[in-house]
Design a protein around this motif. Sequence first.
Motif, mmCIF file in Angstrom:
data_model
loop_
_atom_site.group_PDB
_atom_site.id
_atom_site.type_symbol
_atom_site.label_atom_id
_atom_site.label_comp_id
_atom_site.label_asym_id
_atom_site.label_seq_id
_atom_site.Cartn_x
_atom_site.Cartn_y
_atom_site.Cartn_z
ATOM 1 N N ILE A 8 26.107 24.111 55.887
ATOM 2 C CA ILE A 8 25.921 25.364 55.143
ATOM 3 C C ILE A 8 25.209 26.385 56.022
ATOM 4 C CG2 ILE A 8 24.675 26.442 53.229
ATOM 5 C CD1 ILE A 8 25.272 24.033 51.551
ATOM 6 N N LEU A 9 24.172 25.934 56.700
ATOM 7 C CA LEU A 9 23.446 26.844 57.583
ATOM 8 C C LEU A 9 24.355 27.342 58.707
ATOM 9 C CD1 LEU A 9 20.757 28.153 58.073
ATOM 10 C CD2 LEU A 9 20.050 26.163 59.411
ATOM 11 N N GLY A 10 25.194 26.417 59.205
ATOM 12 C CA GLY A 10 26.141 26.818 60.241
ATOM 13 C C GLY A 10 27.102 27.880 59.721
ATOM 14 N N GLY A 11 27.579 27.699 58.484
ATOM 15 C CA GLY A 11 28.464 28.693 57.871
ATOM 16 C C GLY A 11 27.761 30.018 57.702
ATOM 17 N N ALA A 12 26.502 29.964 57.267
ATOM 18 C CA ALA A 12 25.731 31.200 57.087
ATOM 19 C C ALA A 12 25.581 31.929 58.415
ATOM 20 C CB ALA A 12 24.370 30.881 56.492
ATOM 21 N N ASN A 13 25.333 31.164 59.467
ATOM 22 C CA ASN A 13 25.218 31.773 60.801
ATOM 23 C C ASN A 13 26.489 32.527 61.177
ATOM 24 O OD1 ASN A 13 22.682 30.994 61.391
ATOM 25 N ND2 ASN A 13 23.270 29.111 62.469
ATOM 26 N N GLN A 14 27.611 31.828 60.991
ATOM 27 C CA GLN A 14 28.887 32.477 61.302
ATOM 28 C C GLN A 14 29.051 33.737 60.465
ATOM 29 O OE1 GLN A 14 32.274 30.006 60.967
ATOM 30 N NE2 GLN A 14 31.915 29.084 62.975
ATOM 31 N N GLY A 15 28.672 33.628 59.186
ATOM 32 C CA GLY A 15 28.770 34.778 58.287
ATOM 33 C C GLY A 15 27.979 35.968 58.815
ATOM 34 N N LEU A 16 26.819 35.700 59.366
ATOM 35 C CA LEU A 16 25.992 36.790 59.904
ATOM 36 C C LEU A 16 26.691 37.472 61.082
ATOM 37 C CD1 LEU A 16 22.391 35.301 59.840
ATOM 38 C CD2 LEU A 16 23.180 37.354 58.651
ATOM 39 N N LEU A 17 27.276 36.668 61.968
ATOM 40 C CA LEU A 17 27.909 37.259 63.150
ATOM 41 C C LEU A 17 29.200 37.981 62.768
ATOM 42 C CD1 LEU A 17 27.331 34.434 65.793
ATOM 43 C CD2 LEU A 17 25.858 36.359 65.180
ATOM 44 N N TRP A 18 29.944 37.393 61.814
ATOM 45 C CA TRP A 18 31.168 38.056 61.340
ATOM 46 C C TRP A 18 30.848 39.266 60.460
ATOM 47 C CZ3 TRP A 18 36.433 36.975 62.180
ATOM 48 C CH2 TRP A 18 36.708 35.830 62.938
ATOM 49 N N ALA A 19 29.604 39.371 60.000
ATOM 50 C CA ALA A 19 29.225 40.491 59.139
ATOM 51 C C ALA A 19 29.356 41.822 59.872
ATOM 52 C CB ALA A 19 27.799 40.313 58.639
ATOM 53 N N LEU A 20 29.196 41.780 61.201
ATOM 54 C CA LEU A 20 29.351 43.020 61.960
ATOM 55 C C LEU A 20 30.785 43.526 61.836
ATOM 56 C CD1 LEU A 20 27.344 41.968 65.130
ATOM 57 C CD2 LEU A 20 26.594 43.487 63.287
ATOM 58 N N LEU A 21 31.725 42.571 61.822
ATOM 59 C CA LEU A 21 33.126 42.940 61.590
ATOM 60 C C LEU A 21 33.269 43.565 60.201
ATOM 61 C CD1 LEU A 21 36.405 42.385 62.052
ATOM 62 C CD2 LEU A 21 35.903 40.519 60.491
ATOM 63 N N ALA A 22 32.645 42.925 59.202
ATOM 64 C CA ALA A 22 32.761 43.436 57.833
ATOM 65 C C ALA A 22 32.195 44.857 57.751
ATOM 66 C CB ALA A 22 32.033 42.512 56.865
ATOM 67 N N LEU A 23 31.070 45.104 58.440
ATOM 68 C CA LEU A 23 30.483 46.452 58.414
ATOM 69 C C LEU A 23 31.419 47.449 59.104
ATOM 70 C CD1 LEU A 23 26.738 45.599 59.150
ATOM 71 C CD2 LEU A 23 27.716 46.412 56.997
ATOM 72 N N GLY A 24 32.053 47.009 60.177
ATOM 73 C CA GLY A 24 33.011 47.873 60.872
ATOM 74 C C GLY A 24 34.187 48.213 59.970
ATOM 75 N N VAL A 25 34.722 47.207 59.286
ATOM 76 C CA VAL A 25 35.843 47.446 58.373
ATOM 77 C C VAL A 25 35.389 48.327 57.209
ATOM 78 C CG1 VAL A 25 37.495 46.348 56.801
ATOM 79 C CG2 VAL A 25 37.007 45.302 59.018
ATOM 80 N N PHE A 26 34.148 48.125 56.772
ATOM 81 C CA PHE A 26 33.601 48.963 55.692
ATOM 82 C C PHE A 26 33.623 50.441 56.095
ATOM 83 C CE2 PHE A 26 29.703 50.799 53.600
ATOM 84 C CZ PHE A 26 30.180 50.762 52.302
ATOM 85 N N ILE A 27 33.257 50.716 57.352
ATOM 86 C CA ILE A 27 33.235 52.112 57.810
ATOM 87 C C ILE A 27 34.639 52.705 57.807
ATOM 88 C CG2 ILE A 27 32.832 53.581 59.825
ATOM 89 C CD1 ILE A 27 30.437 51.757 60.476
ATOM 90 N N SER A 28 35.630 51.956 58.325
ATOM 91 C CA SER A 28 36.976 52.535 58.374
ATOM 92 C C SER A 28 37.639 52.517 56.996
ATOM 93 C CB SER A 28 37.846 51.800 59.399
ATOM 94 O OG SER A 28 37.936 50.425 59.082
ATOM 95 N N PHE A 29 37.588 51.383 56.330
ATOM 96 C CA PHE A 29 38.375 51.215 55.103
ATOM 97 C C PHE A 29 37.739 51.917 53.906
ATOM 98 C CE2 PHE A 29 40.422 48.882 51.628
ATOM 99 C CZ PHE A 29 41.716 48.805 52.096
ATOM 100 N N ARG A 30 36.427 51.779 53.749
ATOM 101 C CA ARG A 30 35.765 52.332 52.572
ATOM 102 C C ARG A 30 35.217 53.747 52.792
ATOM 103 N NH1 ARG A 30 37.873 49.500 49.139
ATOM 104 N NH2 ARG A 30 36.893 47.792 48.020
ATOM 105 N N ILE A 31 34.521 53.947 53.922
ATOM 106 C CA ILE A 31 33.898 55.263 54.116
ATOM 107 C C ILE A 31 34.935 56.281 54.560
ATOM 108 C CG2 ILE A 31 32.186 56.573 55.434
ATOM 109 C CD1 ILE A 31 30.424 54.147 55.455
ATOM 110 N N LEU A 32 35.744 55.907 55.559
ATOM 111 C CA LEU A 32 36.723 56.870 56.083
ATOM 112 C C LEU A 32 38.036 56.819 55.314
ATOM 113 C CD1 LEU A 32 36.933 58.951 58.345
ATOM 114 C CD2 LEU A 32 38.031 57.212 59.749
ATOM 115 N N ASN A 33 38.241 55.753 54.514
ATOM 116 C CA ASN A 33 39.474 55.620 53.753
ATOM 117 C C ASN A 33 40.685 55.524 54.673
ATOM 118 O OD1 ASN A 33 40.888 55.386 51.441
ATOM 119 N ND2 ASN A 33 40.413 57.410 50.638
ATOM 120 N N PHE A 34 40.562 54.699 55.705
ATOM 121 C CA PHE A 34 41.569 54.583 56.764
ATOM 122 C C PHE A 34 41.807 53.092 56.983
ATOM 123 C CE2 PHE A 34 43.251 54.432 60.981
ATOM 124 C CZ PHE A 34 43.635 55.700 61.385
ATOM 125 N N ALA A 35 42.993 52.586 56.633
ATOM 126 C CA ALA A 35 43.289 51.167 56.811
ATOM 127 C C ALA A 35 43.571 50.916 58.283
ATOM 128 C CB ALA A 35 44.486 50.758 55.957
#
Lengths: 306, 264
Positions: A8-35
């Motif tokens: 579980i901790l290992g999964g959480a770790n991965q989640g943290l590192l992949w979260a940067l991807l999620a934040l990047g997608v959030f900027i394009s997809f949600r804030i800029l409205n650009f898929a």
Amino acid sequence: MAQLLQSILGGANQGLLWALLALGVFISFRILNFADLTAEGSFALGGAVVASLITKGLEPALSSLIAFLAGTLAGLCTGILNTKLKIPAILSGILTMIGLYSINIRIMGTSNTSLLRLTTVITYFENLFKIPKIYATLILGVLVVGIIIAVLYWFFGTEVGSAIRATGDNENMCRALGINTDNTKILALMISNGLIALSGAMVAQQQSFSDVNMGIGAIVIGLASIIIGETFMSQKFPFWAKMIFIVLGSVIYRVLITLIIYANIMEPYDIKLLTAVLVIIALALPRIKSLFKNNNFKRVKNNNRG
Amino acid sequence: MLSINNISKTFNIGTINEKQALDGVNLFVNEGDFITVIGGNGAGKSTLLNIIAGVYMADDGELILDGDNITKKPEYKRAQYFGRVFQDPLMGTAASMEIQENLALAYRRGQFRGLNWAITPKEKQLYEEQLKRLGLGLESRMTTKVGLLSGGQRQALALLMAILKKPKMLLLDEHTAALDPNTAQIVQHLTLELTQESKITTLMITHNMKDAIKYGNRLIMMHEGKIIYEAEGAEKQSLKVEDLLKKFEQSAGGYFATDRMLLA
Ligand SMILES: Nc1ncnc2c1ncn2[C@@H]1O[C@H](COP(=O)(O)OP(=O)(O)O)[C@@H](O)[C@H]1O
Ligand SMILES: [Mg+2]
């Protein structure tokens, strides 16, 4: 039990590192409205750049920073294709992504590179604090994600950040208010893909290898994290809290996958299908809800008539 | 002030959809003018405003603003001169952003946007005072998302945003047409009040002939991409709706037949 907690901790770790991807997608997809489908390419780009620089003996933190900058160039490319050459958003992203596949192999010289026994940002923390890898990754993940959230919070509170948010909301108004929407779009895509590449760089260092295919499904994974995070947040949340919930979404997503694989419910290769279905349901939900509403409405009208 | 010289515009040149929207329009706008623009559907009114604002580029002719040739300037650069309000209340404001954030965006119209804070505490006071001018109680809802406002409230806000940083000229394109009659009157009155208080040169398209006669010092009537009638001063003040209809029939050689205009 201890083994379960470890995974579980290992999964959480991965989640943290992949979260940067999620934040990047959030900027394009949600804030800029650009898929923006560049994501798949820029994630692998981050891994490729960091792997090739580290094997050449460059300092891992500096290598990660350069991976971020490489990602911004990928975003610049997609942005120019879309705004200056008027290529539709989806196609602009796909074109950059496909081009990056070749570029990423060029960068690494092969289609995958191992980082075993080399110094990465994670082994650096292991040696610094004399702790096992799993805790080093946790500390690093929290640190990097924390810094990025703080910087993004500041940036989107500035004039130019606010102009980017407005561009995603109402381009027409923006131009009437003197905002060069080509520039705001390009800038947002650069930041987004920079973060996605940084995510790829972190993940490559965590798993000790980089692969040209490591970005497959990245945009959907980012969306899944956002959607999971959004189910727990209210629209009233301040921007920083939304970002924290997206990070939590990414962590929950990874922990869920770890549990599913741990419990042997599915094969690892089934996860992508599961993710796609999850995103489809979430994206379709508003539509399904409105269909139900309309049906109810019709029923009431018919009742009145009868 | 603004000299519109022989402006022509044809859409979709060389296709079956080719349409000449403006045909050699000439107009000189004086500082302080409030000009109302009327004409049937498709007469070219919106196109004229859009060409002034830079949404479309003219095929022919020149736009000279205070001696400065702005004919080729892109839309976002012309924004420093023009405040605009559109017919659709959704078009002039950002729904997902707060009232004060929208005002802060408008306050920087035409300025460089850098890494300063998007909104400062000092500005908030200014916005509160400005919102009071609308008399809609929005000053106590500064952090409300604009998407939660009614169409009339949004349009009033859009109007305030257009003049918050005083423009050289205000361009209004049927900005009350999408509102219910009551709200339309309120926004129309606000328009008059705000433009008079701040002495803002205004070009206002309206489909309401009574409004066109009542408001402003000049009136122009457009038909098929041309200005077919102009009135100002005493002549304009004494106009009646029937006079305008007659003028239209004379100049255009047909009936001013859109129901919308007869009803208005
Ligand atoms: N972007 C456009 N593309 C093609 N045709 C257009 C466009 N904008 C306006 N037109 C056409 O130009 C003519 C004038 O339109 P417009 O200026 O919107 O008229 P008005 O505002 O007076 O009703 C109409 O025939 C309209 O269909
Ligand atoms: Mg029009």
